[in-house]
Design an enzyme around this catalytic site. Sequence first.
Site, PDB file in Angstrom:
ATOM      1  N   ASP A  36       0.777  -1.411  -0.049  1.00 45.62           N
ATOM      2  CA  ASP A  36       0.088   0.011   0.122  1.00 45.62           C
ATOM      3  C   ASP A  36       0.813   1.244   0.020  1.00 45.62           C
ATOM      4  OD1 ASP A  36       1.024  -0.257   2.607  1.00 45.62           O
ATOM      5  OD2 ASP A  36      -0.750   0.107   3.477  1.00 45.62           O
ATOM      6  N   SER A  37       2.174   1.081  -0.022  1.00 48.66           N
ATOM      7  CA  SER A  37       3.036   2.212  -0.128  1.00 48.66           C
ATOM      8  C   SER A  37       2.889   2.608  -1.469  1.00 48.66           C
ATOM      9  CB  SER A  37       4.589   1.833  -0.267  1.00 48.66           C
ATOM     10  OG  SER A  37       4.734   0.516  -1.125  1.00 48.66           O
ATOM     11  N   ASP A  56      -1.376  -6.354  -0.240  1.00 51.37           N
ATOM     12  CA  ASP A  56      -1.387  -5.567   1.117  1.00 51.37           C
ATOM     13  C   ASP A  56      -2.878  -5.407   1.270  1.00 51.37           C
ATOM     14  OD1 ASP A  56       0.254  -4.734   2.933  1.00 51.37           O
ATOM     15  OD2 ASP A  56       1.142  -3.051   1.862  1.00 51.37           O
ATOM     16  N   LYS A  84      -0.959  -9.549   3.091  1.00 51.13           N
ATOM     17  CA  LYS A  84      -0.020  -9.122   4.333  1.00 51.13           C
ATOM     18  C   LYS A  84      -1.178  -8.129   4.945  1.00 51.13           C
ATOM     19  CE  LYS A  84       3.393  -5.792   3.825  1.00 51.13           C
ATOM     20  NZ  LYS A  84       2.905  -4.629   4.624  1.00 51.13           N
ATOM     21  N   GLU A  94      -0.971  -5.317   8.559  1.00 53.03           N
ATOM     22  CA  GLU A  94      -0.054  -4.592   9.779  1.00 53.03           C
ATOM     23  C   GLU A  94      -0.682  -4.951  10.911  1.00 53.03           C
ATOM     24  OE1 GLU A  94       0.732  -0.593   8.801  1.00 53.03           O
ATOM     25  OE2 GLU A  94       1.512  -1.105   6.685  1.00 53.03           O
ATOM     26  N   GLU A 131       9.921  -3.988  10.036  1.00 47.56           N
ATOM     27  CA  GLU A 131      10.281  -2.843   9.562  1.00 47.56           C
ATOM     28  C   GLU A 131      10.669  -1.843  10.533  1.00 47.56           C
ATOM     29  OE1 GLU A 131       7.521  -1.031   6.941  1.00 47.56           O
ATOM     30  OE2 GLU A 131       8.507   0.918   6.682  1.00 47.56           O
TER      31      GLU A 131
HETATM   32  O1  KIV Z   1       3.589  -1.051   1.673  1.00 44.20           O
HETATM   33  C1  KIV Z   1       4.787  -1.434   1.355  1.00 44.20           C
HETATM   34  O2  KIV Z   1       5.519  -1.431   0.479  1.00 44.20           O
HETATM   35  C2  KIV Z   1       5.260  -2.223   2.582  1.00 44.20           C
HETATM   36  C3  KIV Z   1       6.751  -2.538   2.662  1.00 44.20           C
HETATM   37  C4  KIV Z   1       7.445  -1.370   2.637  1.00 44.20           C
HETATM   38  C5  KIV Z   1       7.178  -3.549   3.497  1.00 44.20           C
HETATM   39  O3  KIV Z   1       4.741  -2.553   3.620  1.00 44.20           O
END
Ligand code: KIV
Length: 276
Positions: free
Chosen positions: A55-56, A94, A123, A125, A192
Amino acid sequence: MSTPASPDPVRKPMNLHRLREMHGKGEKIVMLTAYDASFARLADAAGVDALLIGDSLGMVMQGHTSTVPVSLEDMIYHTRIVARGNTNAWVIGDLPFGSYQESIEQAIRSSVALMQAGAQMVKLEGGGWTAPVVHALTERGIPVCAHLGLTPQSVHALGGYRIQGRDEAGAATLRRHAKELADAGASMLVLELMPSAVAADVQADNPGVMTIGIGAGSRTAGQVLVLQDMLRITRGKLPRFVRDFTAEGGSIEDALRRYVAAVKDGSFPDESIHAY
Ligand code: KIV
């Protein structure tokens, strides 16, 4: 005009079993973010083991200042186009902010949508509170990568993008959360921005889990970077732990291959900058 991805005759498509085998043998797992078909194809061809549709993308693709505004629809779209460009790499989608916090039912619905878009793992968090979510997903055949340490979706609660687990209490909390997530069935764990020693302890506490570090030293099972950072597309000051893989020149493909080689041979990351 790009050509469709054609299967690499040498590499076999990655799966969870093969990733675990690599981890068991001590071979480093190379992960990289990808947000579209063309970069997914290049990263896959360079030998990246796992593509993360992070989600970056909210920051590097959409221009937001955090990942908080990213929607599930955004993630579904980008997962779909990455999966289309990829042939061999393991694909991780994500779960964005607000797509799993409400209830286990919401987390299952959101994860199913990402898996149907082409993800092979989701993924999420957060610490121990996500353990029941991880358990529910893994029981339903959805592999999970958890994410501890600096969790960018919580940036406002954390007071900024800060190193986590620096003091004894913080480190102990991270280790406890990691154990809870491992016990709940997480097969992978992104760590992280934390001291290398803490990441190493988390890996030692949970030998069956594949820890993937970003700003967490070299003693994890693998590494991940944001594509735009390691290609130096990101402007401004990069975090200290990022290496610019374009610095030696050559093509984007060369930079991607250098990243894969450096993670595999242990020359990235540089352990000395992760003592914090
Ligand atoms: O969203 C993302 O790209 C991430 C990575 C930095 C691990 O969570």
